[in-house]
Design a protein around this motif. Structure first.
Motif, PDB file in Angstrom:
ATOM      1  N   ILE A  39       0.848  -1.202   0.000  1.00 12.70           N
ATOM      2  CA  ILE A  39       0.000   0.000   0.000  1.00 12.70           C
ATOM      3  C   ILE A  39       0.877   1.244   0.000  1.00 12.70           C
ATOM      4  O   ILE A  39       0.647   2.195  -0.747  1.00 12.70           O
ATOM      5  N   ALA A  40       1.908   1.235   0.863  1.00 14.30           N
ATOM      6  CA  ALA A  40       2.792   2.410   0.958  1.00 14.30           C
ATOM      7  C   ALA A  40       3.426   2.722  -0.391  1.00 14.30           C
ATOM      8  O   ALA A  40       3.591   3.883  -0.773  1.00 14.30           O
ATOM      9  N   GLY A  81       4.464  20.936   5.698  1.00 12.20           N
ATOM     10  CA  GLY A  81       3.610  20.523   4.616  1.00 12.20           C
ATOM     11  C   GLY A  81       4.292  19.792   3.479  1.00 12.20           C
ATOM     12  O   GLY A  81       3.638  19.220   2.627  1.00 12.20           O
ATOM     13  N   GLN A  82       5.614  19.760   3.473  1.00 14.36           N
ATOM     14  CA  GLN A  82       6.256  19.213   2.288  1.00 14.36           C
ATOM     15  C   GLN A  82       6.249  17.688   2.230  1.00 14.36           C
ATOM     16  O   GLN A  82       6.593  17.108   1.227  1.00 14.36           O
ATOM     17  N   TRP A  83       5.898  17.059   3.345  1.00 12.63           N
ATOM     18  CA  TRP A  83       5.863  15.587   3.348  1.00 12.63           C
ATOM     19  C   TRP A  83       4.447  15.077   3.522  1.00 12.63           C
ATOM     20  O   TRP A  83       4.217  14.025   4.099  1.00 12.63           O
ATOM     21  N   THR A  84       3.480  15.834   3.054  1.00 15.49           N
ATOM     22  CA  THR A  84       2.097  15.460   3.281  1.00 15.49           C
ATOM     23  C   THR A  84       1.310  15.703   1.998  1.00 15.49           C
ATOM     24  O   THR A  84       1.776  16.369   1.093  1.00 15.49           O
ATOM     25  N   ARG A  85       0.110  15.123   1.929  1.00 16.80           N
ATOM     26  CA  ARG A  85      -0.629  15.102   0.669  1.00 16.80           C
ATOM     27  C   ARG A  85      -1.902  15.938   0.703  1.00 16.80           C
ATOM     28  O   ARG A  85      -2.413  16.332  -0.342  1.00 16.80           O
ATOM     29  N   ILE A  86      -2.435  16.098   1.885  1.00 13.97           N
ATOM     30  CA  ILE A  86      -3.757  16.720   2.007  1.00 13.97           C
ATOM     31  C   ILE A  86      -3.688  17.810   3.066  1.00 13.97           C
ATOM     32  O   ILE A  86      -2.751  17.846   3.873  1.00 13.97           O
ATOM     33  N   PRO A  87      -4.666  18.708   3.071  1.00 12.36           N
ATOM     34  CA  PRO A  87      -4.584  19.882   3.959  1.00 12.36           C
ATOM     35  C   PRO A  87      -4.626  19.495   5.437  1.00 12.36           C
ATOM     36  O   PRO A  87      -5.080  18.398   5.798  1.00 12.36           O
ATOM     37  N   PRO A  88      -4.174  20.405   6.283  1.00 11.31           N
ATOM     38  CA  PRO A  88      -4.280  20.171   7.720  1.00 11.31           C
ATOM     39  C   PRO A  88      -5.720  19.877   8.121  1.00 11.31           C
ATOM     40  O   PRO A  88      -6.658  20.348   7.480  1.00 11.31           O
ATOM     41  N   GLY A  89      -5.883  19.095   9.150  1.00 12.82           N
ATOM     42  CA  GLY A  89      -7.217  18.724   9.601  1.00 12.82           C
ATOM     43  C   GLY A  89      -7.765  17.501   8.902  1.00 12.82           C
ATOM     44  O   GLY A  89      -8.743  16.914   9.348  1.00 12.82           O
ATOM     45  N   HIS A  90      -7.163  17.130   7.784  1.00 12.05           N
ATOM     46  CA  HIS A  90      -7.511  15.893   7.084  1.00 12.05           C
ATOM     47  C   HIS A  90      -6.438  14.889   7.486  1.00 12.05           C
ATOM     48  O   HIS A  90      -5.341  14.879   6.927  1.00 12.05           O
ATOM     49  N   PRO A  91      -6.732  14.055   8.467  1.00 11.09           N
ATOM     50  CA  PRO A  91      -5.647  13.257   9.063  1.00 11.09           C
ATOM     51  C   PRO A  91      -4.965  12.287   8.100  1.00 11.09           C
ATOM     52  O   PRO A  91      -5.614  11.569   7.367  1.00 11.09           O
ATOM     53  N   GLU A  92      -3.645  12.339   8.124  1.00 10.69           N
ATOM     54  CA  GLU A  92      -2.861  11.269   7.508  1.00 10.69           C
ATOM     55  C   GLU A  92      -2.406  10.326   8.620  1.00 10.69           C
ATOM     56  O   GLU A  92      -2.288  10.721   9.780  1.00 10.69           O
ATOM     57  N   GLY A  93      -2.116   9.091   8.266  1.00 14.35           N
ATOM     58  CA  GLY A  93      -1.798   8.126   9.318  1.00 14.35           C
ATOM     59  C   GLY A  93      -0.565   7.308   8.996  1.00 14.35           C
ATOM     60  O   GLY A  93       0.363   7.763   8.311  1.00 14.35           O
ATOM     61  N   TYR A  94      -0.607   6.115   9.529  1.00 14.74           N
ATOM     62  CA  TYR A  94       0.505   5.182   9.454  1.00 14.74           C
ATOM     63  C   TYR A  94       0.901   4.881   8.008  1.00 14.74           C
ATOM     64  O   TYR A  94       2.084   4.880   7.666  1.00 14.74           O
ATOM     65  N   LEU A  95      -0.083   4.624   7.174  1.00 11.74           N
ATOM     66  CA  LEU A  95       0.236   4.240   5.797  1.00 11.74           C
ATOM     67  C   LEU A  95       0.866   5.400   5.028  1.00 11.74           C
ATOM     68  O   LEU A  95       1.775   5.190   4.226  1.00 11.74           O
ATOM     69  N   GLU A  96       0.401   6.608   5.277  1.00 13.26           N
ATOM     70  CA  GLU A  96       0.962   7.768   4.582  1.00 13.26           C
ATOM     71  C   GLU A  96       2.392   8.034   5.052  1.00 13.26           C
ATOM     72  O   GLU A  96       3.256   8.412   4.251  1.00 13.26           O
ATOM     73  N   GLY A  97       2.631   7.873   6.355  1.00 15.50           N
ATOM     74  CA  GLY A  97       3.992   8.051   6.843  1.00 15.50           C
ATOM     75  C   GLY A  97       4.929   7.033   6.203  1.00 15.50           C
ATOM     76  O   GLY A  97       6.048   7.354   5.777  1.00 15.50           O
ATOM     77  N   PHE A  98       4.450   5.821   6.121  1.00 13.81           N
ATOM     78  CA  PHE A  98       5.223   4.750   5.476  1.00 13.81           C
ATOM     79  C   PHE A  98       5.451   5.106   4.007  1.00 13.81           C
ATOM     80  O   PHE A  98       6.559   4.943   3.457  1.00 13.81           O
ATOM     81  N   ALA A  99       4.399   5.618   3.382  1.00 19.74           N
ATOM     82  CA  ALA A  99       4.492   5.967   1.961  1.00 19.74           C
ATOM     83  C   ALA A  99       5.529   7.054   1.710  1.00 19.74           C
ATOM     84  O   ALA A  99       6.140   7.106   0.632  1.00 19.74           O
ATOM     85  N   LEU A 120       8.376   7.312   3.119  1.00 24.14           N
ATOM     86  CA  LEU A 120       9.661   6.643   2.930  1.00 24.14           C
ATOM     87  C   LEU A 120       9.773   6.077   1.511  1.00 24.14           C
ATOM     88  O   LEU A 120      10.823   6.179   0.872  1.00 24.14           O
ATOM     89  N   TYR A 121       8.689   5.495   1.037  1.00 20.27           N
ATOM     90  CA  TYR A 121       8.721   4.974  -0.330  1.00 20.27           C
ATOM     91  C   TYR A 121       8.892   6.108  -1.349  1.00 20.27           C
ATOM     92  O   TYR A 121       9.598   5.973  -2.344  1.00 20.27           O
ATOM     93  N   ASN A 122       8.240   7.215  -1.074  1.00 19.61           N
ATOM     94  CA  ASN A 122       8.366   8.346  -1.995  1.00 19.61           C
ATOM     95  C   ASN A 122       9.802   8.857  -2.040  1.00 19.61           C
ATOM     96  O   ASN A 122      10.364   9.108  -3.109  1.00 19.61           O
ATOM     97  N   ASP A 123      10.391   8.996  -0.858  1.00 20.06           N
ATOM     98  CA  ASP A 123      11.799   9.415  -0.802  1.00 20.06           C
ATOM     99  C   ASP A 123      12.695   8.380  -1.484  1.00 20.06           C
ATOM    100  O   ASP A 123      13.684   8.735  -2.135  1.00 20.06           O
ATOM    101  N   ALA A 124      12.344   7.116  -1.295  1.00 17.94           N
ATOM    102  CA  ALA A 124      13.138   6.062  -1.931  1.00 17.94           C
ATOM    103  C   ALA A 124      13.060   6.167  -3.454  1.00 17.94           C
ATOM    104  O   ALA A 124      14.069   6.010  -4.158  1.00 17.94           O
ATOM    105  N   ALA A 125      11.873   6.454  -3.943  1.00 19.14           N
ATOM    106  CA  ALA A 125      11.734   6.620  -5.400  1.00 19.14           C
ATOM    107  C   ALA A 125      12.612   7.764  -5.888  1.00 19.14           C
ATOM    108  O   ALA A 125      13.318   7.645  -6.902  1.00 19.14           O
TER     109      ALA A 125
END
Lengths: 375, 375, 375, 375
Positions: free
Chosen positions: C26-27, C309-327, C329-334
């Motif tokens: 998923i990440a 904000g540079q490591w996130t996908r959606i505006p504040p108040g729209h919670p990101e979680g475990y999978l997005e944090g993991f993602a 790392l994958y994004n940086d890896a790419a």
């Protein structure tokens, strides 16, 4: 303080088994500014005497009626300076007027009265008396609510726009007034209380929002309801508000919301910032200056510019609660009575009449299917 | 699932610089049930093509118009199964109807449309089509909201009495629509959005409370206001609700409440218990069975009877958020489209029309000084 | 990004029934930078094939062994760029070394290995290879943890003094490893895991505190214990830390603390301020500049100076979680793999060896009755 | 209570400008069971007299020394029943022994003493006296901590395994003891306090965990440190604990953790459940029965089986705080002194000696590089 004299206090109501009377007594003791020396603690003579003995009141200053007490105490050289009235709402006007007429300061539990007529009569007595009248809307004694009021006045929130107040409880979820629960019985009896949730707790919410924001409500539209089977007063109220100057607001008061113990909450938003506070953890308030991180303000804590700490007794992190907030009203009252302060922050007859307008307007609006009631 | 086939997805809108289009694409990818293969990503042809290239859509399946896309894709053997419509509100009806008429399933962003007429036209097209219509009221995808719905249905809260819903934001505190902020510009343009806070976020709150409680609103009274100078749509809304069966409620929607980022909150109370939940920490819900300690229910956590976990991917304590909730709608949509599920929890045309009633009733009530508008 | 090419990814482990393999997949999908095209998904050939089919991996790229996969993929023109290793700890070294030797980038689950020898062997292979090695200490992908790291580096906390880290769970409160629970079985088998709570979760806490503070632990004293009857690895660990430069710290790791689902928490204090954060609501961090009100920092929210904000996908108040944090790392890896970024924030072999030191030092200290173990 | 007599109270220390003396006085007033009638309020005669006058103590009962006071009060028919000792630690033993020898009950602030020798001397005096000795570890007066103790005793948590206690403050982040801050000056002077954070706040944490769990610490390993430049006592302490029966624990005490005002927190885990509580919102405790949803227990709230409410004055939701918890110790003391209760929950000399062991063991362990110190 330079005057160390303690205020001589009497009490009407608050005998054995009462709730709010005991609260007033603790509040009056916390800062050691009052001495309870007289009382008409119950309309039942034997209970009045027994209650007085419990409280260390001399037998000759335990009275069978408030009327007798007002006369006798006014005549004594060491008579009471002030009286606390802690009876059900329909027994506020009688003693309040008697003591005001006798020149004795009155500290009265809220709401002002059970009827508009009673409220007006108290107001007339206040106008005619040199004595002070203090209404214990105790939540205004919380340091952070006084801090909030100052922040609004200082313009930290900018022009106010939206006010959300609520007061939710669950203790009337079931119709315990039918089972002999004394508090529930009188509070749901329209003859004794004059109103249900809007009077018992709605007036607190309305008072607090008015105190903090300084806004005057111009109009309201209300939808009152009673969910308890056979209940004769409202137990849930939804109210929309319009304020002078254009701000809008809402009040929700409910005694049938399971999981809410004493959920008084206030949120205020302006064009430059917002604040949010809840009574159940009163030592904490959030302040959001628009465009900056939200701040956690604590009672007496860092960055409060000296204001937060002046109405508190112990350092930040050492929680103060309901009784201390209540005590702050008593402390201010002592200052006022002893000529050491001006009582500027104390709710008085104006707040009381404002609450009576709120109750009446809610009832009239709801009866008119939610039509806006204007002042 | 037994059918491993991925749904072939197209998209209308969502080109470079758009917000919600990217959300739909991530949501469609999370569970790997969709493959984005076609698009009319912008009404600007060059931008449409560039956006398609960015997303790996073949050039011959990047269309200059949704109309052309509906025709062409319907004609292909490997044409799209479904289309996601992620345009501003006034461009929902056109593509929705075109794709429904072409027999292609529609996943449409909320609210249903910018006008009542558009909403009705979409409903007619849905009725006439064999294709499914799904409206992405994404907050219904949060596991704890589905859990709450089940708890209400199971009678855990008893007979419902009071519903308090709110959706507070602060991003329109200042009139950023005048400064070129694209999201603010179209959302505050009545021609594109049809409504302000009530449409953009109020419909989410109304949908969510309806989804969880199963209550149908009979009537509402609204006080809409616009605090932003010169703003042409409402940015703050106070609404009282009456439901079939006697429950009462309130909705507050605001985009001018500093300190609120995306504060969608729902509280529901019945005669046997209450629940409280907030979107910003969606993995947590309190449940208060009356007379017992309040419980902290967590997504997929202890004691949820199996329900909490079926709409989640990772163990409790590993937070899922907005994108995962959104993905759950896509996952259910895949099941529905592939014949693997009945889509019973998916918002569809009925939810869309309900939202259009809500918007219209709010506007009419407010125009009539808060008069109750009945269905 | 200017290069739109997706990274071709293989996977070792992660077949049907596995947990962390699905998380990695998923990440890798969330930001659409990877394409899963090959796998040795299970040591059981039939399960490997079935799992590959489930995931849409072509049959000829589903391998019976990681060794065969490394050779075959390295030889293909369209061979994988990178491999994700998601096997139990004792099967990290084999595949990691094989793929590194084949010049294929490795994304390896944590901890680095089950034994010190395996860890050293991986390090040697990394040193000898041009391929990158990334260790998925995923909690470093949370935007607010990266924000915290930047704040520390910027001196917002002043000279660091105290670090409190903890990672508490309750899933091993009972000895479920004896009942066939697969995750519990291998994680409590010293042959497969190499360590208990200190390896499984303690290394996360240690890595995260190191990542955020930049402090290097000089010495530690540990008290490991196993409360589960017959359990062969530690399930609770108390550790005191001393850092270069004089800061002190504590780590508590437990899998037997009822009520804790995934309670990773970090608190860092310096002479100018402190921060506090918990993984279960990762979108919120408090920052207390000494002598000023505490601030609530939100992911991407007001006042974060652009970093949040540079490591996130959606505006504040729209919670990101475990999978997005993991993602993330994958994004940086790419980015790293495609030559678009330097991977400066990615945990690599140094972090892996640091974790191996932590595990070893904890075990040696505890065996020596809590003696301080120095580097 | 059947005996309405108020306890006649004296005070040693607590003159103008003191902190904890005022707290004791408020605590003694809240339930109206004490009357302050005598004092040796300061070692400075003029300040003693002025302080006494402030407090309404008759001039002839304001003493220049505690020794004179003990003799004189013991000789009066209306002499004090009890004395509150609220001096710095190194002035506990003198007055405690004098009053115990005079047969007057002693209510002493914590920790027991500044030196082990003083502690032992007090213990000898307690053993030789018929008077009671009460140590105001006030946090044991919080209703939910008493509730927690009862829950542990009732087996609700099962066999205890892990105890995490901490007490974090930030008021000594800077070396304010060098700027004339009186509280900081004596508390960081080893001659007056005997220890730093471990004595001032660490003993509270240790006492509270012992009170709640009933566990006896067998051994500890400590790492004490002083971060304030030139500070002569510890301001941060990390401690690992081993308990009789096999449970393990940690204590962290710090006065240099920015953002922490008075962060006393306790977490206890057994094989059947866990509890978590923090002093700054003392009306709330979580209880996690393993495998079931976590519960939010409130002071006096639903489901507490009657225990929660017996040490509280006002209904749930009306917060009680630090002063009320302190007052509960005074209330219990009144019962004990008047023969109305057995004082079973009151900390006494055993708790005091336990705290002295804790201080000494921490200092010896830290001096021995963290070696385990056994009883």
């Amino acid at each position: 303080m330079t005057d160390k004299r303690r205020v001589r206090l009497g009490m009407v109501g608050g005998g054995q088994g009462a709730f709010i009377g005991a609260v007033h007594r603790i509040a009056s003791r916390i800062d050691d500014r009052f001495e309870l020396v007289a009382g008409a603690l119950s309309s039942d003579g034997a209970r009045a005497a027994a209650s007085a003995a419990d409280l260390g009141i001399a037998a000759d200053r335990s009275y069978a009626s408030y009327a007798a007490m007002a006369v006798a105490e006014a005549a004594r050289a060491d008579g009471i300076d002030a009286v606390a009235i802690v009876t059900p709402n329909h027994v506020h006007a009688g003693p309040a007027i008697a003591f005001l007429n006798a020149g004795i300061h009155v500290i009265c539990d809220k709401p002002l009265a059970a009827t508009q007529a009673d409220g007006a009569a108290i107001a007339a007595a206040v106008a005619a008396s040199k004595a002070h009248f203090i209404l214990t809307h105790n939540y205004t004694g919380y340091p952070l609510m006084r801090q909030a009021r100052q922040m609004v006045a200082d313009g930290k929130l900018g022009a106010l726009r939206v006010v959300q107040a609520e007061y939710a409880q669950d203790w009337l979820t079931e119709t315990i007034e039918t089972t002999g629960q004394k508090q529930a019985a009188w509070r749901t009896d329209p003859g004794q209380s004059g109103a249900g949730a809007i009077g018992d707790i709605g007036t607190h919410a309305f008072n607090l929002l008015s105190f903090v924001t300084g806004l005057r409500a111009d109009a309201l539209a209300a939808d009152l309801h009673s969910f308890g089977a056979g209940r004769r007063v409202d137990d849930n109220a939804h109210i929309m508000l319009r304020f002078q100057g254009g701000a809008r607001g809402m009040v929700w008061a409910s005694q049938v919301a399971p999981g809410n113990e004493n959920g008084l909450r206030l949120r205020v938003y302006g064009d430059k910032g917002g604040i949010e506070w809840g009574q159940e953890n009163p030592n904490l308030m959030t302040y959001a200056p628009f465009g900056q991180p939200k701040q956690l303000l604590t009672r007496g804590g860092a960055g409060l510019g000296g204001n937060g700490g002046q109405w508190t007794r112990i350092p930040p992190g050492h929680p103060e609660g309901y009784l201390e907030g209540f005590a702050t009203l008593y402390n201010d009252a002592a200052d006022l009575i002893l000529g050491l302060g001006d009582g500027a922050l104390l709710p008085g007859i104006a707040a009381g009449l404002d609450g009576m307008w709120f109750i009446d307007a809610c009832q009239r609006s709801s009866a008119a299917d939610g039509a806006w009631i204007r002042r």
